[in-house]
Design a protein around this motif. Structure first.
Motif, PDB file in Angstrom:
ATOM      1  N   ASP A 126       0.818  -1.215   0.000  1.00 61.76           N
ATOM      2  CA  ASP A 126       0.000   0.000   0.000  1.00 61.76           C
ATOM      3  C   ASP A 126       0.849   1.260   0.000  1.00 61.76           C
ATOM      4  OD1 ASP A 126      -2.305  -1.432  -0.059  1.00 61.76           O
ATOM      5  OD2 ASP A 126      -2.769  -1.215   2.078  1.00 61.76           O
ATOM      6  N   ASN A 127       1.994   1.232   0.670  1.00 58.89           N
ATOM      7  CA  ASN A 127       2.771   2.451   0.894  1.00 58.89           C
ATOM      8  C   ASN A 127       4.016   2.568   0.018  1.00 58.89           C
ATOM      9  OD1 ASN A 127       1.519   3.942   3.406  1.00 58.89           O
ATOM     10  ND2 ASN A 127       1.425   1.750   3.849  1.00 58.89           N
ATOM     11  N   TYR A 128       4.338   1.532  -0.736  1.00 58.51           N
ATOM     12  CA  TYR A 128       5.450   1.577  -1.678  1.00 58.51           C
ATOM     13  C   TYR A 128       4.915   1.152  -3.051  1.00 58.51           C
ATOM     14  CZ  TYR A 128       8.589   2.004   2.342  1.00 58.51           C
ATOM     15  OH  TYR A 128       9.221   2.434   3.482  1.00 58.51           O
ATOM     16  N   PRO A 129       4.161   2.062  -3.718  1.00 62.68           N
ATOM     17  CA  PRO A 129       3.469   1.690  -4.962  1.00 62.68           C
ATOM     18  C   PRO A 129       4.409   1.218  -6.066  1.00 62.68           C
ATOM     19  CG  PRO A 129       3.409   4.073  -4.585  1.00 62.68           C
ATOM     20  CD  PRO A 129       3.909   3.454  -3.333  1.00 62.68           C
ATOM     21  N   ASN A 130       5.705   1.615  -6.018  1.00 63.02           N
ATOM     22  CA  ASN A 130       6.643   1.191  -7.054  1.00 63.02           C
ATOM     23  C   ASN A 130       6.883  -0.314  -7.038  1.00 63.02           C
ATOM     24  OD1 ASN A 130       6.999   3.613  -8.231  1.00 63.02           O
ATOM     25  ND2 ASN A 130       8.930   4.121  -7.228  1.00 63.02           N
ATOM     26  N   ASN A 166      13.584   2.035  -0.777  1.00 67.23           N
ATOM     27  CA  ASN A 166      13.287   2.776  -2.001  1.00 67.23           C
ATOM     28  C   ASN A 166      14.403   2.609  -3.039  1.00 67.23           C
ATOM     29  OD1 ASN A 166      10.719   3.946  -1.542  1.00 67.23           O
ATOM     30  ND2 ASN A 166      11.621   5.421  -0.124  1.00 67.23           N
ATOM     31  N   LYS A 204      -4.908   2.134  -4.809  1.00 68.13           N
ATOM     32  CA  LYS A 204      -3.630   2.738  -5.221  1.00 68.13           C
ATOM     33  C   LYS A 204      -3.810   4.220  -5.523  1.00 68.13           C
ATOM     34  CE  LYS A 204      -1.809  -1.573  -7.096  1.00 68.13           C
ATOM     35  NZ  LYS A 204      -1.438  -2.309  -8.324  1.00 68.13           N
ATOM     36  N   ASN A 252      -4.017   6.102  -2.204  1.00 67.12           N
ATOM     37  CA  ASN A 252      -2.757   6.050  -1.458  1.00 67.12           C
ATOM     38  C   ASN A 252      -1.677   6.932  -2.073  1.00 67.12           C
ATOM     39  OD1 ASN A 252      -3.374   4.290   0.681  1.00 67.12           O
ATOM     40  ND2 ASN A 252      -3.325   2.549  -0.704  1.00 67.12           N
ATOM     41  N   ASN A 253      -1.831   7.292  -3.332  1.00 67.00           N
ATOM     42  CA  ASN A 253      -0.865   8.167  -3.987  1.00 67.00           C
ATOM     43  C   ASN A 253      -1.298   9.619  -3.762  1.00 67.00           C
ATOM     44  OD1 ASN A 253       0.575   9.762  -5.933  1.00 67.00           O
ATOM     45  ND2 ASN A 253       1.052   7.858  -7.020  1.00 67.00           N
ATOM     46  N   GLU A 254      -0.643  10.279  -2.815  1.00 65.04           N
ATOM     47  CA  GLU A 254      -1.070  11.623  -2.407  1.00 65.04           C
ATOM     48  C   GLU A 254      -0.965  12.628  -3.547  1.00 65.04           C
ATOM     49  OE1 GLU A 254       0.804  12.842   1.194  1.00 65.04           O
ATOM     50  OE2 GLU A 254       0.372  10.979   2.250  1.00 65.04           O
ATOM     51  N   THR A 286      -1.324  12.053  -6.867  1.00 67.31           N
ATOM     52  CA  THR A 286      -2.460  11.834  -7.785  1.00 67.31           C
ATOM     53  C   THR A 286      -3.769  12.307  -7.154  1.00 67.31           C
ATOM     54  OG1 THR A 286      -1.340   9.912  -8.725  1.00 67.31           O
ATOM     55  CG2 THR A 286      -3.702  10.096  -9.112  1.00 67.31           C
ATOM     56  N   ARG A 306      -4.226   6.590 -14.538  1.00 62.37           N
ATOM     57  CA  ARG A 306      -3.824   5.850 -13.340  1.00 62.37           C
ATOM     58  C   ARG A 306      -3.991   4.352 -13.559  1.00 62.37           C
ATOM     59  NH1 ARG A 306      -0.337   5.918  -9.440  1.00 62.37           N
ATOM     60  NH2 ARG A 306      -0.912   4.457  -7.823  1.00 62.37           N
TER      61      ARG A 306
END
Length: 963
Positions: free
Chosen positions: A740-744, A807, A935, A938-940, A942, A961
């Motif tokens: 959820d917090n590392y979309p890459n 990251n 997603k 969770n992407n601030e 976007t 998206r």
């Protein structure tokens, strides 16, 4: 090892003592061995060792600069070498500020309470602090206050809350001295709207038969002030609707008035004992912006309840001009018995007892009323039968109180009857029995009192027996070599039946057996009373005690007292409690917001016992700080075995972190709801069960599968391994959090695999993965060594900008092509995007958008009511100012995700402001669209673009998206 451990602790920095992990490293042993040694030698954990110096430092700092903010205070402490969190500093500061005005000699002795502070509501700085702050905010809100409803059970003090808050604001000069409260009980004319209207609005001459003159109503009388409507739930629908114009426009008409309406400026406060959602019209509720709920008496602290008892006793002492003495046994019961009518019933029960005691003073011409158990009514006496071994009443078990008329302080009476020596049990038993019987108490109550009292006395005796300078020095030094040989034989026989007996309990039993044998030989006069409560409750222990009794009588040829069987059974019970510490399990519900608190309150109320604890993580708390917040809350829980019930998967990692940072063992179950919590609580209450046993039981009942969503590695995948000691379920929670917090991770096609460290061949498992894939990182609470693979701690991945190491590792991998656009479900439509939606609350927001979707035939007519009903059951606020209300697919005609940007933010849940709603209406085959929605939110970056864009831009953004 002991000497090395003590040497390290003696030389440690008192500002930051060694934690167990650091001690283990310095001693070249395991953390668990350090914990075992600390417990064995009575060494406190690092937080408690640090507390004295931290307490004094904070105290000195705030004495010098009282108005320093907590943030500044924390910074100063860090500069002084302390490694502390803002939460810990805040809690200690509150404690210190409350005690600064109290003489130091009294800080750690008896509770200090001045009864004459009748202008303050008890709990103002405790359990009802937030309610009082809300009440003040409502009254002071310009220009005339916010309309408010105060809810709570009968007798919780709703009227008192309004009255005392109003008086305080006047005294502080925050409202004008001529502002007034007009009170009206809605029950008076609840079923007669005509009479109700005449009382509230007044009437003109000739308005109805008998209206011979014009009369002003209560609304005009309250102009510029407050109209307090008690029992507002008794207002009929018509009665509630009569107030709409007053609330909406500040205008009203008298009955029969044909001219234009009169202006009125009032604040309406309603009080109700009913559920607001079911007892008031929806249209009425939404006009009342402030809702304040008062806790029942069982949810108030013991100290607050003591203050209530003391204040009630003071009122009675002043009224009859006699001192009132309350023995410790009665005082403890007043502080703990189930008081269904809350404060009102407590006052009534105390008044009844004082009246009975007062009658005795007339007969014996005494100036002091001494309350006894017999003075209290049956509802209070029933409370004496409960086993209330609460540490919160420890002080009151050893002290009675005296309240004198006109005296504003409580006088404590030190009662020396709480301890009992092993060789004095039968003497004490006889004294207590004769005293209870002389009061005329029913024998069933006497039996329960004897059971409860002696169980507690034995526990106290056993707990303090190691004290070299205390009253049990004789018992501690007692050696079996000097015992009666047959007493040794009895103990040996008991150990063959029940297993090893705790050495402290064994010493006490030796002395008790010697005492009873000597008394029997001397023909001492026993009560010879069969302890029925023990016989019924401790079946196995009592059966063993009967065999011991028979052996004694056969050996000595004499009759032994019946009460001996009860005493032996209680010894065996306490031995079982001591030797089965792994069965001391505590259930803790941990959720974002107040959902967990509500679940725990319902369960505890249903079971009439405080079975569940809860930790509510504030919604505005950043993810990198809530772990420290939870650890601070967990630290005050005594039990070492914790079953954690959490709301969403990402909190599964808390069990691992708690186990790694504390001495506690944890098991975690996610997606908690009321059914799971109640099932766990009932099981724990009914059975003597271990942590593993209750965890396995709940997993089976709830069909919780730790292995679901684990996934499998495909050939050529890049793998991140998530390891957890506490089980694969916790690892799955961390997996969810990372994705959820590392979309890459998804963009790069990286696979996250959760594994449990215990219970499998970890090396073989890792080697199998590495045959065809590349492990790029390992994440966990405890370091797992994988050759040439970097390890990252759980805490590091929760930092505001994420883990720099993680990251960089993700960015170093080649991106993997995502699926073609055509495989995605299109659930976003331009006509389902709404800008500047005006609404005052979430129900209105849902209703407006749901009605539009219905008109466009996306959903059925029943969709709106079902979404609102589900929202009442559990809030759907998510993150970044968004909410995702939804309901079942059977109400969906065509799948759509409606986007509504609110004109002004509204409170979706307590402390959570929402400015954008995604109203989800999906058919079963389209639910995969939720992953894309997750997603997106969770992407601030976007999400910010969506909030700032128009309908066309939003469609473009969400399309991109998904691509």
């Amino acid at each position: 090892m002991k000497q090395k451990l003590l040497a390290l602790i003696n030389d440690e920095n008192p500002k930051n003592p060694y934690n167990d992990t650091e001690l283990a490293s310095l001693l070249h042993t395991t953390r668990y061995e350090v914990i075992r040694l600390r417990k064995k030698y009575g060494i406190l954990d690092y937080r408690k060792r640090r507390l004295p110096v931290l307490y004094e430092t904070i105290k000195q700092m705030i004495e010098v600069q009282k108005h320093m903010t907590t943030a500044d205070l924390t910074s100063r402490l860090v500069e002084n070498g302390f490694n502390v969190s803002r939460f810990l500093v805040s809690e200690l500061r509150e404690t210190i500020e409350e005690t600064l005005a109290v003489p130091e000699a009294a800080l750690f002795s008896e509770p200090q309470y001045h009864i004459d502070r009748k202008d303050e509501m008890i709990g103002q700085h405790g359990s009802i602090e937030q309610q009082i702050k809300k009440m003040k905010a409502a009254i002071l809100y310009p220009p005339y206050g916010l309309h408010t409803i105060v809810s709570g059970e009968t007798g919780t003090g709703k009227s008192m809350l309004v009255d005392l808050t109003f008086k305080q604001l006047k005294r502080e000069g925050l409202i004008s001295s001529d502002k007034k409260i007009i009170k009206y009980n809605c029950a008076d004319y609840a079923n007669n709207p005509q009479l109700l209207a005449s009382q509230l609005f007044g009437y003109v001459k000739g308005a109805f038969t008998g209206a011979d003159s014009e009369k002003e109503g209560l609304i005009r009388e309250a102009d510029g002030g407050i109209l307090f409507l008690d029992e507002i739930h008794r207002l009929s629908s018509e009665g509630q609707e009569m107030l709409f114009t007053v609330i909406d426009e500040g205008k009203y008409r008298k009955l029969g008035q044909s001219s234009k309406p009169s202006d009125i400026n009032i604040m309406i406060i309603g009080a109700t004992t009913e559920n607001v959602n079911s007892s008031l019209l929806e249209t009425f509720k939404r006009r009342i912006p402030m809702l304040i709920e008062l806790p029942s008496l069982k949810h108030r602290t013991i100290d607050e309840r003591f203050m209530l008892v003391a204040r009630c006793l003071q009122c009675e002492a002043n009224a009859i001009q006699k001192s009132i003495c309350v023995r410790s046994e009665c005082l403890v019961n007043l502080l703990t018995y189930p008081c269904k009518g809350n404060i009102g019933q407590l006052k009534s029960d105390i008044r009844v007892a004082v009246a009975n005691g007062f009658l005795r003073t007339i007969e014996d011409l005494s100036d002091t009323i001494k309350l006894e158990i017999i003075d209290f009514g049956k509802s209070v006496q029933d409370g004496f039968t409960k086993d209330l071994l609460l540490e919160s009443v420890e002080f009151y078990r050893e002290h009675g109180i005296t309240i004198k008329p006109g005296n504003d302080e409580v006088e404590y009476v030190d009662e020396k009857n709480i301890y009992v020596m092993p060789n004095e049990i039968f003497t004490t038993f006889k004294d207590r029995y004769e005293r209870f019987v002389s009061q005329g108490l029913p024998m069933s109550l006497v039996d329960n009192l004897i059971y409860r009292e002696f169980d507690y006395r034995l526990i106290k005796m056993i707990k303090t027996i190691k004290s070299k300078n205390g009253p049990f020095i004789k018992a501690y030094k007692h050696e079996t070599a000097g015992c009666n040989p047959y007493a040794i034989q009895i103990i040996d026989g008991l150990e063959r039946k029940v297993g090893s007996i705790d050495p402290d309990i064994k010493r006490c039993m030796f002395i008790t057996f010697e005492d009873v044998i000597q008394k029997v030989k001397a023909e001492w006069q026993f009560i010879n009373y069969r302890m029925t409560r023990v016989e019924k409750t401790l079946l196995m222990e009592y059966s063993i005690a009967q065999e011991v009794m028979e052996d004694l009588e056969n050996h000595y040829g004499r009759v032994f007292p019946m009460e001996l069987m009860g005493i032996i059974a209680l010894y065996l019970k306490n031995n079982a409690d001591r030797t089965e510490k792994e069965r001391l399990v505590r259930i803790v519900v941990i959720t974002h917001g107040d959902i967990g608190r509500e679940i725990a309150k319902v369960v505890n109320t249903f079971l009439s016992e405080q079975i569940l604890d809860w930790i509510s993580i504030p919604l505005n708390l950043k993810r990198e700080t809530y772990v420290e917040y939870v650890l601070e809350k967990i630290a005050v829980i005594e039990e070492d075995n914790l079953l954690l019930l959490v709301d969403i998967g990402s909190l599964l990692m808390l069990g691992e972190i708690i186990a790694n940072h504390t001495e506690k063992q944890t098991k975690t179950i996610s997606r908690v709801d009321l059914a799971i919590a109640l099932e766990a609580a009932v099981k724990l209450k009914q059975e003597n069960i271990t942590l593993t046993e209750i965890y396995d039981y709940i997993k089976r009942k709830a069909r919780v599968d730790d292995r679901k969503d684990i996934g499998k590695a495909k050939q050529g995948d890049n793998i991140i391994v998530v390891s957890c000691i506490t089980g694969q379920g916790a690892a799955i929670g961390i997996k969810t959090y990372i994705e959820d917090n590392y979309p890459n991770i998804t963009a790069r096609g990286i696979k996250v695999l959760p594994i449990g460290v215990l219970g499998q061949d970890l090396e073989a498992y890792i080697n199998e993965i590495r045959k065809h894939n590349r492990i790029i990182a390992c994440i966990g609470a405890v370091t797992v060594q994988i050759e040439e693979v970097p390890f990252i701690k759980i805490e590091d991945i929760m930092q505001p900008n994420g883990s720099d190491m993680l990251n960089k590792i993700i960015d170093s991998t080649l991106p993997k092509l995502l699926p073609d656009n055509g495989t995605q479900v299109n659930c976003y439509y331009k006509n389902a995007i709404f800008e500047k939606v005006s609404c005052r609350n979430k129900e209105e927001a849902i209703a407006k958008i749901a009605d539009k979707l219905c008109d466009m035939q996306y959903v059925t007519d029943a969709f709106r009511e079902n979404v609102i009903a589900r929202e009442k059951a559990i809030s759907t606020h998510y993150k970044n100012g968004t909410a995702i209300p939804h309901t079942y697919s059977k109400y969906v005609i065509k799948s759509v995700i409606a986007i509504a940007k609110l004109e002004t933010p509204i409170y979706w849940a307590e402390n959570y402001l929402c400015d954008m709603m995604f109203l989800v209406a999906l058919k079963d085959e389209d639910t995969k669209a939720l992953k894309g929605l997750s997603k997106l939110i969770n992407n601030e970056v976007t999400l910010k673009r969506i909030k700032e864009g128009n309908a066309s831009e939003i469609i473009s953004i969400v399309t991109n998206r998904r691509s």
